[in-house]
Scaffold this motif. Sequence first.
Motif, PDB file in Angstrom:
ATOM      1  N   GLU A 195       0.873  -1.172   0.000  1.00 37.70           N
ATOM      2  CA  GLU A 195       0.000   0.000   0.000  1.00 37.70           C
ATOM      3  C   GLU A 195       0.911   1.223   0.000  1.00 37.70           C
ATOM      4  N   LEU A 216      -2.724  -0.999 -15.097  1.00 41.17           N
ATOM      5  CA  LEU A 216      -4.090  -1.467 -15.406  1.00 41.17           C
ATOM      6  C   LEU A 216      -5.087  -0.328 -15.189  1.00 41.17           C
ATOM      7  N   GLN A 218      -6.071   3.964 -14.212  1.00 35.63           N
ATOM      8  CA  GLN A 218      -5.668   4.995 -13.256  1.00 35.63           C
ATOM      9  C   GLN A 218      -6.218   4.766 -11.847  1.00 35.63           C
ATOM     10  N   ARG A 219      -7.154   3.824 -11.707  1.00 37.12           N
ATOM     11  CA  ARG A 219      -7.711   3.578 -10.375  1.00 37.12           C
ATOM     12  C   ARG A 219      -6.673   2.873  -9.491  1.00 37.12           C
ATOM     13  N   ILE A 220      -6.533   3.337  -8.263  1.00 38.48           N
ATOM     14  CA  ILE A 220      -5.572   2.730  -7.341  1.00 38.48           C
ATOM     15  C   ILE A 220      -6.278   1.589  -6.627  1.00 38.48           C
ATOM     16  N   LEU A 221      -5.824   0.364  -6.857  1.00 39.30           N
ATOM     17  CA  LEU A 221      -6.471  -0.812  -6.276  1.00 39.30           C
ATOM     18  C   LEU A 221      -5.802  -1.198  -4.964  1.00 39.30           C
ATOM     19  N   ARG A 222      -6.580  -1.677  -4.013  1.00 41.32           N
ATOM     20  CA  ARG A 222      -5.988  -2.322  -2.833  1.00 41.32           C
ATOM     21  C   ARG A 222      -5.116  -3.478  -3.300  1.00 41.32           C
ATOM     22  N   THR A 225      -6.903  -6.677  -4.335  1.00 45.38           N
ATOM     23  CA  THR A 225      -7.634  -6.522  -5.594  1.00 45.38           C
ATOM     24  C   THR A 225      -6.653  -6.467  -6.760  1.00 45.38           C
TER      25      THR A 225
END
Lengths: 236, 236
Positions: A195, A216, A218-222, A225
């Motif tokens: 993280e 993958l 622009q969303r920051i995934l945990r 995930t």
Amino acid sequence: MNLLLLSPTDLVNDNQAVIKGRQLQHILQVHQSQVGDALAVGLINGFMGKGYISRLSTEQAIIEFQLDTPPPAKLPITLLLALPRPKMLRRILQTIATMGVNKLILINSYKVEKSFWQTPFLMPENIQQQLLLGLEQAKDTVLPEVQLVKRFKPFVEDQLPALIKDSQNLIAHLGNYRQCPSLPQQSTTLAIGPEGGWINYEVDKLQQIGFTPVQLGQRILRVETAVAAFLTKLYY
Amino acid sequence: MNLLLLSPTDLVNDNQAVIKGRQLQHILQVHQSQVGDALAVGLINGFMGKGYISRLSTEQAIIEFQLDTPPPAKLPITLLLALPRPKMLRRILQTIATMGVNKLILINSYKVEKSFWQTPFLMPENIQQQLLLGLEQAKDTVLPEVQLVKRFKPFVEDQLPALIKDSQNLIAHLGNYRQCPSLPQQSTTLAIGPEGGWINYEVDKLQQIGFTPVQLGQRILRVETAVAAFLTKLYY
């Protein structure tokens, strides 16, 4: 538990096992099984097949079985994962076993809290327990290999180059990089940071020995995930 | 918390907000921020931008900010999900918000335990709380729509056909079906069953109104892993 995964110590002979403990409780309380019920059976690191319950009490179950089916193929991937916080570690161990990861290297990173290395969840028997839960979910029998690496630099400089020489080597990273490819036939070593991400020094070190950043979106995934998403993109 | 997501009640004016509660604690304890520190800021269902902390105490933080960037596009997907058990529900709400799901329909299924519908996690404010955590993770501002459907048959027969007439309609299902396609431009309605799967009656009902089963290999994934895997395969 979609598969009753037997260990060698459960076996009475090649076609009979005695089940106690967690698995017995699951059969009794979740499956609410009765004598004569069929269930899928596998041997740890061995074949799978069908079985049935021939005796059942609150103390133990006797299972008769035949093993005739090989387990599903592993994904040809080594996941180089910055050690997650303990609660997430347990779920990720299950997830990587379920999804078919061949080898997991849990490695230190600048943003990994030192206390994470002290968790009892890293004891070999506790790691194995989570992996078994993941295999029982997937219907697989083969335990992934898990390696713990407490020092980033000497491992990346001295040992990792030999491990990755025949694989495609990718860093899951946010930014203006190429999209993670789909490579179902290719051996891959995939680095996923903690993280907060790898620090630049760590990305540089990995790039120096042949890793390439991929993204993958622009969303920051945990982390958990991201693990599922990158494995899916590469192999599913 | 990669984005400080403000609600209208936090705003003093268009460029200043007062933060208390969970977000303040996160800034103080996790970020260990100080006055002057920059942070990413967004307004719920609005724009995103940059801000900084102009005052900070254990009671509140004053944030000065400018909002000039639209949030990332949503995935054009409606997820029709059998209600998961409460603990998993919370994580899935975060995951679907993080990954960009546009609409979530939580629906009853034969294998959903009746008690799951009683959980306080289904209260609107608790659903919203998990969605906000997911958006703050992803750096998104737009809350997914969430609908609760306690009766499968009348919904699928009477309401679902109108909702799905312009989308590709898929059932995530184990078996000898075609592989889940990659359809990044296409509106999709994706049905994912409970642990243990939809029963045949439910699959039949969905097929009757135009759903097609698709699979992602023979490994049985936990519901939360399946959600991440199918979303990735379709859109990432």
